[in-house]
Design a protein around this motif. Structure first.
Motif, PDB file in Angstrom:
ATOM      1  N   THR A   4     -19.843   3.093  50.739  1.00  0.00           N
ATOM      2  CA  THR A   4     -19.375   2.191  50.006  1.00  0.00           C
ATOM      3  C   THR A   4     -18.078   1.332  50.448  1.00  0.00           C
ATOM      4  O   THR A   4     -17.842   0.411  50.051  1.00  0.00           O
ATOM      5  CB  THR A   4     -19.088   2.641  48.439  1.00  0.00           C
ATOM      6  OG1 THR A   4     -18.097   3.862  48.905  1.00  0.00           O
ATOM      7  CG2 THR A   4     -20.043   3.181  47.768  1.00  0.00           C
ATOM      8  N   SER A   5     -17.405   2.018  51.416  1.00  0.00           N
ATOM      9  CA  SER A   5     -16.179   1.558  52.084  1.00  0.00           C
ATOM     10  C   SER A   5     -15.763   2.155  53.353  1.00  0.00           C
ATOM     11  O   SER A   5     -16.358   3.305  53.516  1.00  0.00           O
ATOM     12  CB  SER A   5     -15.033   1.282  51.226  1.00  0.00           C
ATOM     13  OG  SER A   5     -14.443   2.566  50.576  1.00  0.00           O
ATOM     14  N   THR A   6     -14.868   1.571  54.152  1.00  0.00           N
ATOM     15  CA  THR A   6     -14.385   2.003  55.559  1.00  0.00           C
ATOM     16  C   THR A   6     -13.073   1.551  55.465  1.00  0.00           C
ATOM     17  O   THR A   6     -12.533   0.525  54.857  1.00  0.00           O
ATOM     18  CB  THR A   6     -15.526   1.448  56.612  1.00  0.00           C
ATOM     19  OG1 THR A   6     -15.229   0.201  56.825  1.00  0.00           O
ATOM     20  CG2 THR A   6     -16.696   1.832  56.695  1.00  0.00           C
ATOM     21  N   ALA A  34     -30.316  11.999  51.844  1.00  0.00           N
ATOM     22  CA  ALA A  34     -29.697  12.917  50.798  1.00  0.00           C
ATOM     23  C   ALA A  34     -28.564  13.645  51.667  1.00  0.00           C
ATOM     24  O   ALA A  34     -28.965  14.208  52.674  1.00  0.00           O
ATOM     25  CB  ALA A  34     -30.670  14.076  50.056  1.00  0.00           C
ATOM     26  N   PHE A  35     -27.343  13.941  51.083  1.00  0.00           N
ATOM     27  CA  PHE A  35     -26.595  14.697  51.756  1.00  0.00           C
ATOM     28  C   PHE A  35     -26.678  16.206  51.675  1.00  0.00           C
ATOM     29  O   PHE A  35     -26.932  16.605  50.469  1.00  0.00           O
ATOM     30  CB  PHE A  35     -25.031  14.339  51.066  1.00  0.00           C
ATOM     31  CG  PHE A  35     -24.393  12.977  51.544  1.00  0.00           C
ATOM     32  CD1 PHE A  35     -23.999  12.854  52.876  1.00  0.00           C
ATOM     33  CD2 PHE A  35     -24.556  11.858  50.564  1.00  0.00           C
ATOM     34  CE1 PHE A  35     -23.706  11.575  53.390  1.00  0.00           C
ATOM     35  CE2 PHE A  35     -24.243  10.704  50.970  1.00  0.00           C
ATOM     36  CZ  PHE A  35     -23.626  10.545  52.522  1.00  0.00           C
ATOM     37  N   GLY A  58     -11.834   6.015  58.309  1.00  0.00           N
ATOM     38  CA  GLY A  58     -12.666   6.774  57.358  1.00  0.00           C
ATOM     39  C   GLY A  58     -13.843   5.961  56.784  1.00  0.00           C
ATOM     40  O   GLY A  58     -13.903   4.920  56.749  1.00  0.00           O
ATOM     41  N   VAL A  59     -14.948   7.065  56.339  1.00  0.00           N
ATOM     42  CA  VAL A  59     -16.222   6.235  55.698  1.00  0.00           C
ATOM     43  C   VAL A  59     -16.293   6.833  54.369  1.00  0.00           C
ATOM     44  O   VAL A  59     -16.270   8.162  54.379  1.00  0.00           O
ATOM     45  CB  VAL A  59     -17.288   6.607  56.800  1.00  0.00           C
ATOM     46  CG1 VAL A  59     -18.733   5.827  56.095  1.00  0.00           C
ATOM     47  CG2 VAL A  59     -17.077   5.898  58.124  1.00  0.00           C
ATOM     48  N   TYR A  60     -16.436   5.959  53.361  1.00  0.00           N
ATOM     49  CA  TYR A  60     -16.370   6.723  52.113  1.00  0.00           C
ATOM     50  C   TYR A  60     -17.756   6.492  51.214  1.00  0.00           C
ATOM     51  O   TYR A  60     -18.312   5.299  51.286  1.00  0.00           O
ATOM     52  CB  TYR A  60     -15.279   6.261  51.353  1.00  0.00           C
ATOM     53  CG  TYR A  60     -13.969   6.172  51.963  1.00  0.00           C
ATOM     54  CD1 TYR A  60     -13.345   7.466  52.200  1.00  0.00           C
ATOM     55  CD2 TYR A  60     -13.509   5.184  52.782  1.00  0.00           C
ATOM     56  CE1 TYR A  60     -12.191   7.636  52.904  1.00  0.00           C
ATOM     57  CE2 TYR A  60     -12.218   5.075  53.614  1.00  0.00           C
ATOM     58  CZ  TYR A  60     -11.538   6.336  53.663  1.00  0.00           C
ATOM     59  OH  TYR A  60     -10.567   6.510  54.157  1.00  0.00           O
ATOM     60  N   TYR A  61     -18.155   7.109  50.694  1.00  0.00           N
ATOM     61  CA  TYR A  61     -19.509   7.161  49.848  1.00  0.00           C
ATOM     62  C   TYR A  61     -19.062   7.475  48.291  1.00  0.00           C
ATOM     63  O   TYR A  61     -19.193   8.729  48.063  1.00  0.00           O
ATOM     64  CB  TYR A  61     -20.385   8.247  50.263  1.00  0.00           C
ATOM     65  CG  TYR A  61     -20.964   7.825  51.864  1.00  0.00           C
ATOM     66  CD1 TYR A  61     -21.958   7.010  52.183  1.00  0.00           C
ATOM     67  CD2 TYR A  61     -19.959   8.458  52.852  1.00  0.00           C
ATOM     68  CE1 TYR A  61     -22.267   6.853  53.236  1.00  0.00           C
ATOM     69  CE2 TYR A  61     -20.439   8.138  54.212  1.00  0.00           C
ATOM     70  CZ  TYR A  61     -21.557   7.457  54.312  1.00  0.00           C
ATOM     71  OH  TYR A  61     -21.822   7.288  55.702  1.00  0.00           O
ATOM     72  N   LYS A  62     -18.039   6.734  47.602  1.00  0.00           N
ATOM     73  CA  LYS A  62     -17.452   6.841  46.452  1.00  0.00           C
ATOM     74  C   LYS A  62     -18.666   7.409  45.285  1.00  0.00           C
ATOM     75  O   LYS A  62     -18.351   8.077  44.670  1.00  0.00           O
ATOM     76  CB  LYS A  62     -17.067   5.436  46.125  1.00  0.00           C
ATOM     77  CG  LYS A  62     -15.646   5.286  46.920  1.00  0.00           C
ATOM     78  CD  LYS A  62     -14.475   6.192  46.765  1.00  0.00           C
ATOM     79  CE  LYS A  62     -13.301   5.582  47.717  1.00  0.00           C
ATOM     80  NZ  LYS A  62     -12.319   6.633  47.806  1.00  0.00           N
ATOM     81  N   ASP A  63     -19.781   6.481  45.457  1.00  0.00           N
ATOM     82  CA  ASP A  63     -20.886   6.809  44.435  1.00  0.00           C
ATOM     83  C   ASP A  63     -21.437   8.418  44.627  1.00  0.00           C
ATOM     84  O   ASP A  63     -21.932   8.804  43.585  1.00  0.00           O
ATOM     85  CB  ASP A  63     -21.802   5.652  44.353  1.00  0.00           C
ATOM     86  CG  ASP A  63     -22.536   5.830  45.881  1.00  0.00           C
ATOM     87  OD1 ASP A  63     -22.050   6.081  46.923  1.00  0.00           O
ATOM     88  OD2 ASP A  63     -23.747   5.450  45.827  1.00  0.00           O
TER      89      ASP A  63
END
Length: 161
Positions: A59-61, A29-30, A71-76
């Motif tokens: 979810t994407s980079t 968990a964040f 960048g590193v993305y956690y869209k959800d």
């Protein structure tokens, strides 16, 4: 006929033995500490490699220096790490832990936690912190809709548009 059935059985067994189970990637968990400028103990200066190792459910980079850099993305989870620009962005739909309840907080209620802003505009305010800068963006109802924090200062930060 028995040979065809035997071949079909062998073929089916062979195909089934090649199938592999795949485990779903899970993340811890964040947990965002606004006053210390960290997410699960990691500062905004974290490398993409370290981030992907600790939180493998991204979810994407990106690695486009012409746009926003790495960048590193956690869209959800509505949290993004702009590792090339040393800042973290947290959106309205973020559901993890956060040390100060800033998302949805009224613009007029922030003084008790953050003091006076260093810079302000009609849709955002920037606060000086011990680690760098905290930028809060507001919606039309003057409630926090986006949080950005960085180890940079107001004169050196380069936000992604």
């Amino acid at each position: 006929m028995k040979k065809i059935a035997l071949i079909a059985l062998c073929l089916t067994t062979t195909l089934a033995s090649m199938a592999q189970l795949k485990v779903k990637v899970t993340c811890p968990a964040f947990d965002v500490d606004i006053l210390d400028g960290k997410v699960n103990g990691l500062k905004a200066t974290v490398t993409a490699h370290d981030l992907k190792s600790k939180f493998p459910c991204f979810t994407s980079t990106t690695n486009d220096s012409a746009k926003c850099g790495e960048g590193v993305y956690y869209k959800d989870k509505d949290i993004s790490f702009y590792t090339g620009r040393d800042y973290v962005e947290i959106g309205e739909k973020y559901k993890g832990k956060i040390s100060l309840p800033l998302i949805g907080a009224s613009r007029n209620s922030l003084f008790k936690w953050l003091g006076n802003p260093l810079m302000k505009d009609d849709t955002w305010e920037a606060f000086q912190t011990a680690y760098g800068i905290l930028i809060l963006h507001y919606n039309k109802a003057k409630k926090v809709r986006l949080i950005q924090f960085s180890t940079q200062s107001t004169s050196t930060i380069k936000l992604c548009e």
